[in-house]
Design a protein around this motif. Structure first.
Motif, PDB file in Angstrom:
ATOM      1  N   LEU A  67       0.904  -1.158   0.155  1.00  0.00           N
ATOM      2  CA  LEU A  67      -0.066   0.029   0.123  1.00  0.00           C
ATOM      3  C   LEU A  67       0.840   1.503   0.068  1.00  0.00           C
ATOM      4  O   LEU A  67       0.421   2.232  -0.762  1.00  0.00           O
ATOM      5  CB  LEU A  67      -0.719  -0.201   1.354  1.00  0.00           C
ATOM      6  N   PHE A  68       1.852   1.349   0.896  1.00  0.00           N
ATOM      7  CA  PHE A  68       2.426   2.572   1.093  1.00  0.00           C
ATOM      8  C   PHE A  68       3.685   2.847   0.095  1.00  0.00           C
ATOM      9  O   PHE A  68       4.417   3.654  -0.097  1.00  0.00           O
ATOM     10  CB  PHE A  68       2.946   2.585   2.678  1.00  0.00           C
ATOM     11  N   ARG A  69       3.879   1.734  -0.883  1.00  0.00           N
ATOM     12  CA  ARG A  69       4.824   1.867  -1.964  1.00  0.00           C
ATOM     13  C   ARG A  69       3.978   2.751  -3.045  1.00  0.00           C
ATOM     14  O   ARG A  69       4.727   2.828  -4.477  1.00  0.00           O
ATOM     15  CB  ARG A  69       5.379   0.541  -2.294  1.00  0.00           C
ATOM     16  N   LEU A  70       2.658   2.705  -3.141  1.00  0.00           N
ATOM     17  CA  LEU A  70       2.159   3.657  -3.965  1.00  0.00           C
ATOM     18  C   LEU A  70       2.127   5.125  -3.960  1.00  0.00           C
ATOM     19  O   LEU A  70       1.701   5.787  -4.818  1.00  0.00           O
ATOM     20  CB  LEU A  70       0.630   3.154  -4.113  1.00  0.00           C
ATOM     21  N   ILE A  71       2.569   5.398  -2.633  1.00  0.00           N
ATOM     22  CA  ILE A  71       2.829   6.894  -2.309  1.00  0.00           C
ATOM     23  C   ILE A  71       3.761   7.607  -3.363  1.00  0.00           C
ATOM     24  O   ILE A  71       5.075   6.919  -3.284  1.00  0.00           O
ATOM     25  CB  ILE A  71       3.258   7.106  -0.886  1.00  0.00           C
ATOM     26  N   GLY A 117       9.154 -10.224  14.638  1.00  0.00           N
ATOM     27  CA  GLY A 117       9.105  -8.843  15.386  1.00  0.00           C
ATOM     28  C   GLY A 117       9.980  -7.883  14.934  1.00  0.00           C
ATOM     29  O   GLY A 117      10.256  -6.793  15.727  1.00  0.00           O
ATOM     30  N   ASP A 118      10.780  -8.099  13.674  1.00  0.00           N
ATOM     31  CA  ASP A 118      11.827  -6.890  13.528  1.00  0.00           C
ATOM     32  C   ASP A 118      10.973  -6.351  12.221  1.00  0.00           C
ATOM     33  O   ASP A 118      10.980  -6.832  11.114  1.00  0.00           O
ATOM     34  CB  ASP A 118      13.135  -7.836  12.944  1.00  0.00           C
ATOM     35  N   PHE A 119      10.679  -4.927  12.435  1.00  0.00           N
ATOM     36  CA  PHE A 119      10.246  -4.375  11.203  1.00  0.00           C
ATOM     37  C   PHE A 119      11.314  -3.366  10.733  1.00  0.00           C
ATOM     38  O   PHE A 119      10.664  -2.475   9.738  1.00  0.00           O
ATOM     39  CB  PHE A 119       9.078  -3.499  11.752  1.00  0.00           C
ATOM     40  N   PRO A 327       8.374   9.504   2.667  1.00  0.00           N
ATOM     41  CA  PRO A 327       7.769   8.477   3.564  1.00  0.00           C
ATOM     42  C   PRO A 327       8.925   7.538   3.971  1.00  0.00           C
ATOM     43  O   PRO A 327       9.692   7.063   3.366  1.00  0.00           O
ATOM     44  CB  PRO A 327       6.657   7.763   2.842  1.00  0.00           C
ATOM     45  N   ASP A 328       8.570   7.050   5.557  1.00  0.00           N
ATOM     46  CA  ASP A 328       9.624   6.423   6.155  1.00  0.00           C
ATOM     47  C   ASP A 328       8.900   4.926   5.972  1.00  0.00           C
ATOM     48  O   ASP A 328       7.908   4.689   6.879  1.00  0.00           O
ATOM     49  CB  ASP A 328       9.909   6.880   7.657  1.00  0.00           C
ATOM     50  N   LEU A 329       9.075   4.238   4.971  1.00  0.00           N
ATOM     51  CA  LEU A 329       8.338   2.906   4.576  1.00  0.00           C
ATOM     52  C   LEU A 329       8.400   2.080   5.702  1.00  0.00           C
ATOM     53  O   LEU A 329       7.464   1.434   6.321  1.00  0.00           O
ATOM     54  CB  LEU A 329       8.902   2.470   3.235  1.00  0.00           C
ATOM     55  N   GLN A 333       4.856   1.220   7.538  1.00  0.00           N
ATOM     56  CA  GLN A 333       4.357  -0.038   7.575  1.00  0.00           C
ATOM     57  C   GLN A 333       4.060  -0.638   8.827  1.00  0.00           C
ATOM     58  O   GLN A 333       3.234  -1.329   9.139  1.00  0.00           O
ATOM     59  CB  GLN A 333       5.426  -1.128   6.761  1.00  0.00           C
ATOM     60  N   ALA A 334       4.999  -0.427   9.820  1.00  0.00           N
ATOM     61  CA  ALA A 334       4.792  -1.033  11.090  1.00  0.00           C
ATOM     62  C   ALA A 334       3.583  -0.506  11.977  1.00  0.00           C
ATOM     63  O   ALA A 334       3.033  -1.120  12.472  1.00  0.00           O
ATOM     64  CB  ALA A 334       6.334  -0.940  11.837  1.00  0.00           C
ATOM     65  N   LEU A 335       3.666   0.847  12.058  1.00  0.00           N
ATOM     66  CA  LEU A 335       2.496   1.477  12.588  1.00  0.00           C
ATOM     67  C   LEU A 335       1.221   1.162  11.932  1.00  0.00           C
ATOM     68  O   LEU A 335       0.308   0.925  12.713  1.00  0.00           O
ATOM     69  CB  LEU A 335       2.890   3.153  12.608  1.00  0.00           C
TER      70      LEU A 335
END
Length: 363
Positions: A67-71, A117-119, A327-329, A333-335
């Protein structure tokens, strides 16, 4: 054929083969009672809900990656801040953050690390994403937890009283006011509160800070009061919207219980009307409201993004806004996963608990 020549039939066997050689009756295992069957049905029901939640969480994990790679925008160029940077430096930064890898390889590495657990590492903070989330989480829990307690108490209390006296002037006022607040966007309400209670209008001075969590470093009681002072307006904004939903659901649930025969029986026993409401009607009407409260808790955590952004509250919502601007991908993504997971887990918890409150569900 006479009855003596007919072999006795035993449960779980056929004819004489099920009987013992010495003529004694076979041992038959005890039948499972209704409680055992109910427990098995509940465990099967809970396992299905938990499995569905696991599938949903994995779907969110996949969605958050694509999703956020479409930004639009290049994270590396955003991090350089428009400075003159050579192509070699840009290529080095891409290698550092793994952006030079094919998309499928980025995806597999992201999923593999996320399941442990590593994002990843934040682009703008140059720190593990999990550490940044852990730093901001207490502020969000303070804000949403305080709002949750307040709007639960107010919504349940006013909703039950409005339903018990439905049609009265108080009922009409509370219902109309709740419907109005329910339709108001939280960010717009927050801006109104800042204008009226922070900046001030005319002779009315500003009473509360415009944003932040504290005025400066402090300790002891002064620090607690300072944080509470900054907490007032964000909490009011969250409470105003969520209490309205709780009130409306509680009112509707109690109205459905009003015609129950058990309430007539309670009144016939001589119980006061207030006791009938508190001891009999409200506990039964609370079942849908309990489900709503769990759902609201997850939605409040996710919905705090706008409120925290408006009031510059240093929680997960404000951190998400900062990460989205780059964007801080990895951080975005993690949030996104955390917000979605809060909603999914609270919905699942409501589904699992509800059969314990109402045995008719999940059986």
């Amino acid at each position: 054929m006479s009855s003596e020549s007919t072999p006795a039939l035993a449960p779980g066997g056929a004819g004489a083969d099920a009987a013992r050689a010495d003529g004694t009756a076979p041992v038959v295992p005890p039948a499972r009672g209704p409680r055992a069957r109910g427990t098995t049905a509940y465990l099967r029901y809970a396992a299905g809900k938990l499995a569905g939640a696991a599938v949903s969480l994995f779907a969110v994990l996949v969605t958050s990656f694509f999703l956020f790679r479409l930004i639009p925008g290049d994270p590396v160029k955003q991090m350089t801040g428009g400075r003159q940077v050579s192509s070699e430096q840009i290529a080095a930064m891409r290698r550092e953050f793994g952006l030079d890898l094919p998309l499928w390889q980025q995806f597999t590495e992201y999923c593999g690390k996320a399941l442990t657990g590593d994002f990843g590492t934040s682009y703008q903070f140059h720190a593990p994403v999990v550490d940044k989330i852990a730093e901001a989480l207490p502020a969000t829990l303070l804000l949403t937890g305080t709002a949750f307690v307040i709007y639960t108490v107010i919504g349940v209390w006013l909703g039950s009283r409005s339903a018990w006296k439905h049609g009265s002037a108080g009922d009409r006022f509370h219902t109309a006011f709740a419907l109005t607040l329910y339709s108001v966007p939280s960010f717009w309400l927050g801006l109104l509160l800042i204008i009226t209670l922070s900046v001030g209008i005319g002779p009315v001075p500003g009473l509360f800070p415009t944003g932040g969590m504290e005025s400066g470093p402090g300790s002891g009681l002064d620090h607690v009061l300072d944080v509470a002072h900054h907490l007032v307006l964000p909490v009011i904004t969250l409470v105003a919207v969520e209490y309205a939903r709780t009130l409306l659901v509680m009112r509707s649930s109690l109205l459905d219980e009003m015609g129950g025969d058990y309430l007539t029986t309670a009144r016939a026993k001589g119980l006061r009307d207030d006791l009938v409401r508190r001891r009999h009607a409200v506990p039964n009407a609370m079942l849908p409201t309990v489900t709503l409260l769990f759902v609201n808790l997850g939605n409040t955590v996710a919905g705090a993004i706008l409120v925290e952004t408006v009031f510059s509250w240093p929680g997960l919502g404000g951190l998400f806004y900062q990460a989205l601007s780059v964007p801080d991908l990895p951080l975005v993504q993690a949030l996104f996963f955390v917000f979605a997971a809060a909603v999914i887990l609270m919905n699942t918890l409501a589904d699992v608990i509800y059969p314990l409150l109402d045995p008719r569900v999940g059986r």
